[in-house]
Design a protein around this motif. Structure first.
Motif, mmCIF file in Angstrom:
data_model
loop_
_atom_site.group_PDB
_atom_site.id
_atom_site.type_symbol
_atom_site.label_atom_id
_atom_site.label_comp_id
_atom_site.label_asym_id
_atom_site.label_seq_id
_atom_site.Cartn_x
_atom_site.Cartn_y
_atom_site.Cartn_z
ATOM 1 N N ILE A 151 0.840 -1.199 0.000
ATOM 2 C CA ILE A 151 0.000 0.000 0.000
ATOM 3 C C ILE A 151 0.875 1.249 0.000
ATOM 4 N N GLN A 152 1.947 1.211 0.792
ATOM 5 C CA GLN A 152 2.885 2.340 0.807
ATOM 6 C C GLN A 152 3.522 2.525 -0.556
ATOM 7 N N GLN A 153 3.853 1.413 -1.209
ATOM 8 C CA GLN A 153 4.451 1.468 -2.540
ATOM 9 C C GLN A 153 3.481 2.088 -3.540
ATOM 10 N N VAL A 154 2.187 1.771 -3.420
ATOM 11 C CA VAL A 154 1.169 2.351 -4.305
ATOM 12 C C VAL A 154 1.126 3.865 -4.151
ATOM 13 N N ALA A 155 1.157 4.335 -2.897
ATOM 14 C CA ALA A 155 1.112 5.773 -2.641
ATOM 15 C C ALA A 155 2.345 6.478 -3.197
ATOM 16 N N PHE A 156 3.523 5.888 -2.961
ATOM 17 C CA PHE A 156 4.751 6.484 -3.477
ATOM 18 C C PHE A 156 4.759 6.461 -5.003
ATOM 19 N N ALA A 157 4.194 5.395 -5.590
ATOM 20 C CA ALA A 157 4.159 5.295 -7.045
ATOM 21 C C ALA A 157 3.266 6.379 -7.645
ATOM 22 N N PHE A 158 2.168 6.732 -6.967
ATOM 23 C CA PHE A 158 1.328 7.833 -7.451
ATOM 24 C C PHE A 158 2.148 9.124 -7.482
ATOM 25 N N GLY A 159 2.920 9.363 -6.421
ATOM 26 C CA GLY A 159 3.759 10.552 -6.385
ATOM 27 C C GLY A 159 4.841 10.529 -7.449
ATOM 28 N N ALA A 160 5.493 9.368 -7.609
ATOM 29 C CA ALA A 160 6.517 9.247 -8.641
ATOM 30 C C ALA A 160 5.903 9.405 -10.021
ATOM 31 N N GLY A 161 4.675 8.886 -10.200
ATOM 32 C CA GLY A 161 3.990 9.040 -11.474
ATOM 33 C C GLY A 161 3.738 10.497 -11.812
ATOM 34 N N THR A 162 3.463 11.299 -10.794
ATOM 35 C CA THR A 162 3.285 12.730 -11.002
ATOM 36 C C THR A 162 4.596 13.373 -11.452
ATOM 37 N N ILE A 163 5.699 12.934 -10.851
ATOM 38 C CA ILE A 163 7.013 13.439 -11.268
ATOM 39 C C ILE A 163 7.275 13.099 -12.733
ATOM 40 N N PHE A 164 6.979 11.863 -13.125
ATOM 41 C CA PHE A 164 7.212 11.449 -14.513
ATOM 42 C C PHE A 164 6.280 12.198 -15.470
ATOM 43 N N TYR A 165 5.048 12.482 -15.026
ATOM 44 C CA TYR A 165 4.115 13.251 -15.853
ATOM 45 C C TYR A 165 4.659 14.661 -16.073
ATOM 46 N N ILE A 166 5.149 15.285 -15.009
ATOM 47 C CA ILE A 166 5.732 16.622 -15.132
ATOM 48 C C ILE A 166 6.906 16.594 -16.101
ATOM 49 N N LEU A 167 7.728 15.572 -16.013
ATOM 50 C CA LEU A 167 8.889 15.456 -16.889
ATOM 51 C C LEU A 167 8.460 15.354 -18.343
ATOM 52 N N ARG A 168 7.384 14.631 -18.592
ATOM 53 C CA ARG A 168 6.856 14.534 -19.957
ATOM 54 C C ARG A 168 6.365 15.892 -20.450
ATOM 55 N N ARG A 169 5.589 16.581 -19.627
ATOM 56 C CA ARG A 169 5.012 17.854 -20.037
ATOM 57 C C ARG A 169 6.083 18.930 -20.262
ATOM 58 N N VAL A 170 7.087 18.963 -19.392
ATOM 59 C CA VAL A 170 8.091 20.019 -19.483
ATOM 60 C C VAL A 170 9.073 19.774 -20.629
ATOM 61 N N THR A 171 9.503 18.520 -20.811
ATOM 62 C CA THR A 171 10.463 18.222 -21.870
ATOM 63 C C THR A 171 9.794 17.990 -23.209
ATOM 64 N N GLY A 172 8.492 17.661 -23.177
ATOM 65 C CA GLY A 172 7.774 17.378 -24.414
ATOM 66 C C GLY A 172 7.934 15.953 -24.894
ATOM 67 N N SER A 173 8.545 15.104 -24.070
ATOM 68 C CA SER A 173 8.804 13.724 -24.486
ATOM 69 C C SER A 173 8.674 12.771 -23.310
ATOM 70 N N LEU A 174 8.155 11.572 -23.579
ATOM 71 C CA LEU A 174 8.064 10.522 -22.564
ATOM 72 C C LEU A 174 9.398 9.814 -22.373
ATOM 73 N N ILE A 175 10.297 9.977 -23.296
ATOM 74 C CA ILE A 175 11.556 9.222 -23.276
ATOM 75 C C ILE A 175 12.361 9.507 -22.015
#
Length: 265
Positions: free
Chosen positions: A179-203
């Motif tokens: 359950i803790q891993q799920v919560a941290f993964a949601f937060g990490a997913g937000t970080i990865f989403y920001i990285l996609r939006r700012v750089t313009g790439s999912l890579i």
């Protein structure tokens, strides 16, 4: 006057249900391959063969199937690239802090505990960045953008990313840490989403994700260095900043994909 249809860049038009089906199918495939290996989640790190059969093989199968699916749909470009980068670039601070945590993790790994077989199997784990990002912030994101606003795209892709880790409990992991891993993964997913939006790439998100998972798993091998706990603390800081700033990369986003072809006179 006759109307014509603009050239459609997709072989299959994006739909919400298609993105959801792909996500669920990916989770099912990974879980099934891991289950068939007969190796509990808690035993993945005991040997190179356990790691490869228990985790690496499922990632290889998942990567191949996702690549085939993306090609058949014709979704590579929208899955990997934004049409327009976020206007506000400063939220890149959150991914940058996560990179600092990644560096701390790497210097804390007990590399002397690695034999050649375990190291080779560990390298396969880098595929997790490709597979999980393509399944969530790639194909699921494309499907959701055919109908939903960007705030829902962020929230649902991050939630889906977190929830996919629940299968670890079915594979033998304790429910509390899962359950803790799920919560941290949601937060990490937000970080990865920001990285996609700012750089313009999912890579870039794929790369950071792959090395992050590699580093956190590697810390469980042998005796980690004294700075190991610091990496986790820095990750929490990155997540807090990401959750506080994600609205700024969502605001003004123009990424919604029309669900129908556009007709021109």
């Amino acid at each position: 006057m006759m109307s014509t249809t603009t050239a459609d860049p997709y072989r299959v038009r994006p739909r919400v249900w298609i993105g959801i089906v792909i996500y669920l199918a990916y989770v099912a495939v990974v879980f099934t391959v891991q289950l068939l290996s007969g190796i509990p989640y808690t035993d993945f790190g005991t040997s190179g063969s356990n790691l490869f059969l228990g985790a690496g093989l499922s990632l290889i199968v998942g990567a191949i199937l996702l690549a085939i699916t993306t090609t058949l749909l014709g979704w590579w470009r929208p899955a990997l690239f934004e049409r327009h980068r976020a206007e506000r670039r400063w939220p890149i601070i959150a991914p940058a802090i996560m990179v600092v945590a990644l560096i701390v993790n790497f210097v804390s790994i007990d590399w002397g505990s690695y034999d050649a077989a375990f190291l080779a199997a560990s390298v396969v784990l880098l595929l997790v960045g490709f597979t999980e990002e393509l399944a969530t912030r790639g194909l699921l994101l494309v499907g959701l953008r055919s109908r939903l606003s960007e705030v829902w795209v962020w929230f649902l892709t991050s939630a889906a990313f977190g929830l996919m880790h629940l299968v670890n409990a079915i594979s033998g992991a304790a429910i509390g840490p899962t359950i803790q891993q799920v919560a941290f993964a949601f937060g990490a997913g937000t970080i990865f989403y920001i990285l996609r939006r700012v750089t313009g790439s999912l890579i870039w998100a794929m790369v950071l994700h792959g090395f992050w998972d590699f580093s956190t798993f590697a810390l469980g091998r042998g005796t980690p260095g004294p700075l190991a706990a610091l990496g986790g603390g820095i990750e929490i800081v990155a997540i807090v900043i990401a959750l506080s700033s994600v609205a700024f990369v969502i605001r003004g986003a123009d990424e919604q994909i029309p669900s129908q072809r556009l007709a021109t006179p």
